[in-house]
Design a protein around this motif. Structure first.
Motif, PDB file in Angstrom:
ATOM      1  N   GLU A   1       0.808  -1.215   0.000  1.00  0.00           N
ATOM      2  CA  GLU A   1       0.000   0.000   0.000  1.00  0.00           C
ATOM      3  C   GLU A   1       0.847   1.273   0.000  1.00  0.00           C
ATOM      4  O   GLU A   1       0.485   2.262  -0.641  1.00  0.00           O
ATOM      5  N   LEU A   2       1.961   1.276   0.717  1.00  0.00           N
ATOM      6  CA  LEU A   2       2.809   2.466   0.711  1.00  0.00           C
ATOM      7  C   LEU A   2       3.445   2.675  -0.665  1.00  0.00           C
ATOM      8  O   LEU A   2       3.615   3.816  -1.112  1.00  0.00           O
TER       9      LEU A   2
ATOM     10  N   GLY B   1       5.247  11.042   4.130  1.00  0.00           N
ATOM     11  CA  GLY B   1       4.364  10.952   2.979  1.00  0.00           C
ATOM     12  C   GLY B   1       3.188  11.899   3.096  1.00  0.00           C
ATOM     13  O   GLY B   1       2.791  12.549   2.118  1.00  0.00           O
ATOM     14  N   GLN B   2       2.619  12.016   4.298  1.00  0.00           N
ATOM     15  CA  GLN B   2       1.508  12.948   4.509  1.00  0.00           C
ATOM     16  C   GLN B   2       1.939  14.380   4.210  1.00  0.00           C
ATOM     17  O   GLN B   2       1.200  15.137   3.564  1.00  0.00           O
TER      18      GLN B   2
ATOM     19  N   TYR C   1      -1.259   7.138   3.304  1.00  0.00           N
ATOM     20  CA  TYR C   1      -0.204   7.559   4.228  1.00  0.00           C
ATOM     21  C   TYR C   1      -0.756   7.715   5.643  1.00  0.00           C
ATOM     22  O   TYR C   1      -0.106   7.344   6.628  1.00  0.00           O
ATOM     23  N   ARG C   2      -1.966   8.272   5.760  1.00  0.00           N
ATOM     24  CA  ARG C   2      -2.576   8.434   7.085  1.00  0.00           C
ATOM     25  C   ARG C   2      -2.865   7.084   7.729  1.00  0.00           C
ATOM     26  O   ARG C   2      -2.636   6.894   8.922  1.00  0.00           O
ATOM     27  N   ASP C   3      -3.375   6.148   6.925  1.00  0.00           N
ATOM     28  CA  ASP C   3      -3.691   4.818   7.453  1.00  0.00           C
ATOM     29  C   ASP C   3      -2.445   4.134   8.017  1.00  0.00           C
ATOM     30  O   ASP C   3      -2.534   3.366   8.986  1.00  0.00           O
ATOM     31  N   HIS C   4      -1.289   4.417   7.395  1.00  0.00           N
ATOM     32  CA  HIS C   4      -0.041   3.759   7.812  1.00  0.00           C
ATOM     33  C   HIS C   4       0.792   4.640   8.749  1.00  0.00           C
ATOM     34  O   HIS C   4       1.888   4.229   9.154  1.00  0.00           O
ATOM     35  N   GLY C   5       0.287   5.821   9.084  1.00  0.00           N
ATOM     36  CA  GLY C   5       1.033   6.705   9.971  1.00  0.00           C
ATOM     37  C   GLY C   5       2.326   7.209   9.370  1.00  0.00           C
ATOM     38  O   GLY C   5       3.272   7.534  10.109  1.00  0.00           O
TER      39      GLY C   5
END
Length: 279
Positions: free
Chosen positions: A57-58, A99-100, A91-95
């Motif tokens: 996902e990233l 990236g955010q 990016y938010r889902d993975h902290g």
């Protein structure tokens, strides 16, 4: 690109799909940086397909971020915003704060150019806080720079001045002359609109010096255009025309989109200088 092609061939020979996707992502980034947007899209889409197959996902977010950047550069702002928001959500889902920050900066830039200053300000303010949390000073300077531009456009001249001066301090501290030149030109525009022509001209002259030092034609042209507008505001029409003509030629040599706008300014200046009177 030759080195990346060699690496891609080796990864394919080994059957290493993640390595293949990573190289194609890097090829897409190179295409973006060199203005070969067709190649950039093809490479990023190929990388995205593999990342989807692998469930990475990233990796998907990284490819989407560049695809959004290409759409933005080619004028498809709506698609660009949608693609970058998709990357931001991953990016938010993975902290992933870095990236955010990058996604928020791109999203804010698109919203600013579309006139949605409120949303753009929110994006840059969120990105600014993330960059400060990370100690990412370059990102902090960029966020402050763009916040300054948005506040100027929104009429908050005091807030714009504060943000731009803070950005300039960081750009100089970390040794980023490109960022310094852009922020100086933005500050020059702000000072001119506030009626502080001496400060405006000083800012544009400083930007011009930095731009010439790093051989940045785009920043140089913006500085010349700024000096032309300052001269026009001071009713020095001959100087205004000379600066704008230099800006026009510099933009033209750089194949910049701003060429037509400067040409229109020159035409308007000439018309004002030679009004047509009814008989």
């Amino acid at each position: 690109m030759e080195a990346q092609q060699s690496a891609l061939a080796i990864y394919r020979h080994l059957g290493n799909r993640l390595g293949e996707a990573n190289v194609q992502h890097e090829q897409g980034a190179l295409g973006y940086l060199t203005g070969d947007y067709q190649a950039a899209v093809a490479a990023q889409q190929a990388a995205l397909g593999i990342y989807l197959d692998l469930g990475d996902e990233l990796g998907q977010a990284d490819a989407l971020l560049y695809l959004g950047a290409v759409r933005y550069q080619t004028g498809d702002d709506q698609t660009a915003a949608e693609v970058i928001e998709a990357a931001l959500n991953i990016y938010r889902d993975h902290g992933d704060q870095h990236g955010q920050a990058n996604a928020l900066q791109q999203l804010g830039s698109i919203q600013r150019l579309s006139g949605d200053y409120e949303s753009a300000a929110r994006a840059f303010e969120e990105g600014l806080q993330i960059c400060r949390d990370l100690g990412y000073r370059g990102g902090e300077a960029n966020a402050l720079h763009y916040l300054g531009a948005i506040r100027r456009l929104s009429g908050d001249h005091d807030g714009a001045t504060k943000a731009l001066l803070a950005a300039l301090d960081i750009y100089r501290d970390i040794g980023d002359p490109g960022g310094e030149a852009e922020a100086l030109n933005e500050a020059g525009t702000l000072y001119r609109l506030r009626g502080r022509l001496d400060q405006a001209e000083a800012s544009h002259r400083a930007a011009l010096k930095v731009a010439q030092t790093i051989d940045s034609a785009w920043d140089e042209a913006h500085a010349l255009a700024g000096l032309g507008r300052c001269a026009q505001a001071a009713h020095r029409i001959t100087d205004a025309r000379a600066y704008l003509e230099q800006a026009q030629e510099t933009f033209r040599k750089a194949n910049a989109d701003e060429t037509d706008a400067i040409t229109a300014e020159l035409d308007s200046l000439t018309a004002a200088d030679h009004p047509i009177h009814d008989p």
